[in-house]
Design an enzyme around this catalytic site. Structure first.
Site, PDB file in Angstrom:
ATOM      1  N   SER A   9     -65.190 -29.014 -52.594  1.00 20.04           N
ATOM      2  CA  SER A   9     -66.092 -30.119 -52.813  1.00 20.04           C
ATOM      3  C   SER A   9     -66.306 -30.820 -51.617  1.00 20.04           C
ATOM      4  CB  SER A   9     -65.073 -31.480 -53.691  1.00 20.04           C
ATOM      5  OG  SER A   9     -65.512 -32.639 -53.539  1.00 20.04           O
ATOM      6  N   HIS A  34     -69.242 -27.263 -54.878  1.00 16.53           N
ATOM      7  CA  HIS A  34     -68.864 -28.569 -55.986  1.00 16.53           C
ATOM      8  C   HIS A  34     -69.518 -29.758 -55.194  1.00 16.53           C
ATOM      9  CE1 HIS A  34     -66.846 -30.433 -59.287  1.00 16.53           C
ATOM     10  NE2 HIS A  34     -66.607 -31.492 -58.519  1.00 16.53           N
ATOM     11  N   ASP A  36     -70.074 -33.756 -55.709  1.00 18.71           N
ATOM     12  CA  ASP A  36     -69.644 -34.716 -56.563  1.00 18.71           C
ATOM     13  C   ASP A  36     -70.736 -36.112 -56.614  1.00 18.71           C
ATOM     14  OD1 ASP A  36     -66.945 -34.349 -57.785  1.00 18.71           O
ATOM     15  OD2 ASP A  36     -66.460 -34.021 -55.527  1.00 18.71           O
ATOM     16  N   MET A  38     -71.745 -39.643 -57.545  1.00 18.62           N
ATOM     17  CA  MET A  38     -71.231 -40.678 -58.100  1.00 18.62           C
ATOM     18  C   MET A  38     -72.086 -41.797 -57.865  1.00 18.62           C
ATOM     19  SD  MET A  38     -67.369 -40.461 -56.293  1.00 18.62           S
ATOM     20  CE  MET A  38     -66.645 -39.122 -56.219  1.00 18.62           C
ATOM     21  N   HIS A  67     -71.043 -32.096 -60.468  1.00 17.57           N
ATOM     22  CA  HIS A  67     -70.302 -33.052 -61.050  1.00 17.57           C
ATOM     23  C   HIS A  67     -70.789 -34.249 -61.343  1.00 17.57           C
ATOM     24  CE1 HIS A  67     -65.951 -34.961 -61.471  1.00 17.57           C
ATOM     25  NE2 HIS A  67     -66.831 -35.022 -62.371  1.00 17.57           N
ATOM     26  N   MET A  69     -71.099 -38.055 -62.217  1.00 18.45           N
ATOM     27  CA  MET A  69     -70.302 -39.309 -62.584  1.00 18.45           C
ATOM     28  C   MET A  69     -71.204 -40.379 -62.449  1.00 18.45           C
ATOM     29  SD  MET A  69     -66.787 -38.110 -60.108  1.00 18.45           S
ATOM     30  CE  MET A  69     -67.718 -37.038 -59.143  1.00 18.45           C
ATOM     31  N   MET A 138     -59.981 -33.220 -65.308  1.00 21.71           N
ATOM     32  CA  MET A 138     -59.751 -33.992 -64.135  1.00 21.71           C
ATOM     33  C   MET A 138     -58.255 -34.026 -63.804  1.00 21.71           C
ATOM     34  SD  MET A 138     -62.607 -34.757 -62.798  1.00 21.71           S
ATOM     35  CE  MET A 138     -61.942 -35.725 -61.353  1.00 21.71           C
ATOM     36  N   GLY A 143     -63.571 -40.627 -58.613  1.00 20.50           N
ATOM     37  CA  GLY A 143     -63.947 -41.630 -57.960  1.00 20.50           C
ATOM     38  C   GLY A 143     -63.785 -41.421 -56.439  1.00 20.50           C
ATOM     39  N   PHE A 144     -62.703 -40.807 -56.002  1.00 21.44           N
ATOM     40  CA  PHE A 144     -62.365 -40.635 -54.634  1.00 21.44           C
ATOM     41  C   PHE A 144     -61.892 -39.075 -54.668  1.00 21.44           C
ATOM     42  CE2 PHE A 144     -62.415 -45.186 -55.664  1.00 21.44           C
ATOM     43  CZ  PHE A 144     -63.121 -45.574 -54.735  1.00 21.44           C
ATOM     44  N   GLY A 145     -61.826 -38.688 -53.129  1.00 16.48           N
ATOM     45  CA  GLY A 145     -61.262 -37.613 -52.882  1.00 16.48           C
ATOM     46  C   GLY A 145     -59.767 -38.149 -52.260  1.00 16.48           C
ATOM     47  N   GLY A 146     -58.974 -37.084 -52.204  1.00 17.57           N
ATOM     48  CA  GLY A 146     -57.667 -37.459 -51.312  1.00 17.57           C
ATOM     49  C   GLY A 146     -56.559 -37.846 -52.288  1.00 17.57           C
ATOM     50  N   ASP A 176     -60.184 -30.194 -61.288  1.00 15.45           N
ATOM     51  CA  ASP A 176     -60.362 -30.928 -60.106  1.00 15.45           C
ATOM     52  C   ASP A 176     -59.607 -32.021 -59.711  1.00 15.45           C
ATOM     53  OD1 ASP A 176     -62.131 -32.065 -58.085  1.00 15.45           O
ATOM     54  OD2 ASP A 176     -63.891 -32.744 -59.744  1.00 15.45           O
ATOM     55  N   GLY A 177     -59.237 -32.348 -58.493  1.00 16.64           N
ATOM     56  CA  GLY A 177     -58.521 -33.381 -57.946  1.00 16.64           C
ATOM     57  C   GLY A 177     -57.193 -33.296 -57.782  1.00 16.64           C
ATOM     58  N   GLY A 178     -56.781 -33.235 -56.340  1.00 15.03           N
ATOM     59  CA  GLY A 178     -55.666 -33.038 -55.880  1.00 15.03           C
ATOM     60  C   GLY A 178     -55.118 -31.829 -55.666  1.00 15.03           C
TER      61      GLY A 178
HETATM   62  C1  DX5 Z   1     -63.210 -36.995 -57.743  1.00 12.92           C
HETATM   63  C2  DX5 Z   1     -64.034 -35.663 -57.583  1.00 12.92           C
HETATM   64  C3  DX5 Z   1     -63.114 -34.561 -56.957  1.00 12.92           C
HETATM   65  C4  DX5 Z   1     -62.563 -34.720 -55.426  1.00 12.92           C
HETATM   66  C5  DX5 Z   1     -61.636 -33.574 -55.002  1.00 12.92           C
HETATM   67  O1  DX5 Z   1     -63.906 -37.700 -58.399  1.00 12.92           O
HETATM   68  O2  DX5 Z   1     -64.540 -35.203 -58.687  1.00 12.92           O
HETATM   69  O3  DX5 Z   1     -64.148 -33.422 -56.718  1.00 12.92           O
HETATM   70  O4  DX5 Z   1     -63.466 -35.161 -54.515  1.00 12.92           O
HETATM   71  O5  DX5 Z   1     -61.293 -34.081 -53.956  1.00 12.92           O
HETATM   72  P1  DX5 Z   1     -59.836 -33.639 -53.636  1.00 12.92           P
HETATM   73  O6  DX5 Z   1     -59.510 -32.037 -53.606  1.00 12.92           O
HETATM   74  O7  DX5 Z   1     -59.354 -34.383 -52.197  1.00 12.92           O
HETATM   75  O8  DX5 Z   1     -58.995 -34.289 -54.583  1.00 12.92           O
HETATM   76 ZN    ZN Z   2     -65.734 -33.368 -58.768  1.00 10.52          ZN
END
Ligand code: DX5
Ligand code: ZN
Length: 220
Positions: A9, A34, A36, A38, A67, A69, A138, A143-146, A176-178
Site C-alpha cells: 500500500s 495497492h 488507498d 480516501m 481500494h 474509500m 479489512m 482510514g489510516f495505515g499503521g 488489508d490492515g496491520g
Molecule cells: C487502511 C488501508 C490499508 C492500510 C494498510 O484504510 O486500506 O491499505 O494503509 O497499511 P498498514 O499495512 O500499515 O496497516
Molecule cells: Zn487498502
C-alpha cells in the site's frame, strides 16, 4: 500452498517521491500496487485522486489495485479506470446498489472487488458472488495505515474462503490492515491469496523493500 500476491500500500510511501516508490516496489518483487483512495468523508482521511494514479502509470508495469474509500463511489469509477487501474474495489456502504456498481466496474474492463469492513457481514459476498473478481477483508477499520491487525479477521477470511470454494469462484481473497510477517502465515492458512501491507513493506526505506517483501512471502 500457493504464494500470496504481495500488494504494498503506497499510503505508507514517501508521497514526495511517489514515482520512484512504485518503481522501487516493482524492482523489489511486489506483485500489485495497492492504492488507498480516501475522501475525508467515507473515512476520516484524504489521499489520492485519479490524476495521481494517472501520473504513476508510466513508472511501473505492475497492476494498480485501487481500494476506493469514497462515497458516493459510482461517479469515480470511470476516472480511476481511465487513469490505469486494473482492480477497483468498493465498500458496500459506499453506494446504494452494490450489484450495479460491480457490474459497472467489469463493464469498464477492470476487475471488480468488494471490501468488507470489520463490521460488515460476510453475507454481502453471497449476494454478489458471481459479480466479484476479488474480496478484500479489512483487518483494521479503514482510514489510516499503521494500525494493529484485528484477529477476528482470520475467522472472516476462512468464512469467505468457504463461500468462494463452495461457489467455485476463482476470486482473489485479499486481506488489508496491520499485515506483517508475523501474521501473514495465519492469513494464508485461513485462505487469503493476496496480502496488502503498507508499514511492513516501507519500513526501513527503499533499500529494505526487497527484504520486507521477501519476509512476507517467506512467512506465508
Ligand atoms: C487502511 C488501508 C490499508 C492500510 C494498510 O484504510 O486500506 O491499505 O494503509 O497499511 P498498514 O499495512 O500499515 O496497516
Ligand atoms: Zn487498502
Amino acid at each position: 500452498m500457493v504464494q500470496p500476491l504481495i500488494c504494498p500500500s503506497i499510503l505508507a510511501s514517501d508521497f514526495a517521491r511517489l514515482g520512484e516508490e512504485v518503481a522501487a516496489l516493482e524492482a523489489a518483487g511486489a506483485d500489485w500496487v495497492h492504492v488507498d483512495v480516501m475522501d475525508g468523508h467515507f473515512v476520516p482521511n484524504l489521499t489520492m485522486g485519479p490524476d495521481i494514479v494517472k501520473a504513476l502509470r508510466p513508472h511501473t508495469s505492475l497492476p494498480f489495485d485501487v481500494h476506493l474509500m469514497v462515497a458516493p463511489v459510482d461517479p469515480w469509477l470511470e476516472a480511476y479506470r481511465a487513469a490505469g487501474a486494473e482492480v477497483l474495489s468498493v465498500h458496500p456502504e459506499s453506494g446504494p446498489h452494490l450489484h450495479r456498481t460491480l457490474g459497472r466496474i467489469r463493464q469498464l474492463g477492470a476487475r471488480a472487488g468488494v471490501v468488507l469492513n470489520p463490521g460488515t457481514p460476510v453475507a454481502v459476498v453471497e449476494e454478489v458472488i458471481d459479480m466479484v473478481d476479488l474480496v478484500l477483508i479489512m483487518s483494521v477499520n479503514p482510514g489510516f495505515g499503521g494500525q494493529s491487525f484485528i484477529d477476528s479477521a482470520l475467522r472472516k477470511i476462512a468464512r469467505v474462503r468457504a463461500l468462494l470454494d463452495a461457489a467455485g469462484s476463482p476470486a482473489v481473497l485479499q486481506v488489508d490492515g496491520g499485515v506483517t510477517a508475523a501474521n501473514a502465515a495465519a492469513c494464508v492458512d485461513a485462505g487469503a491469496t493476496a496480502l496488502v501491507a503498507g508499514t511492513a513493506v516501507f519500513r526501513g526505506g527503499p533499500s529494505a523493500y526487497a527484504a520486507n517483501i521477501a519476509a512476507l512471502k517467506g512467512a506465508a
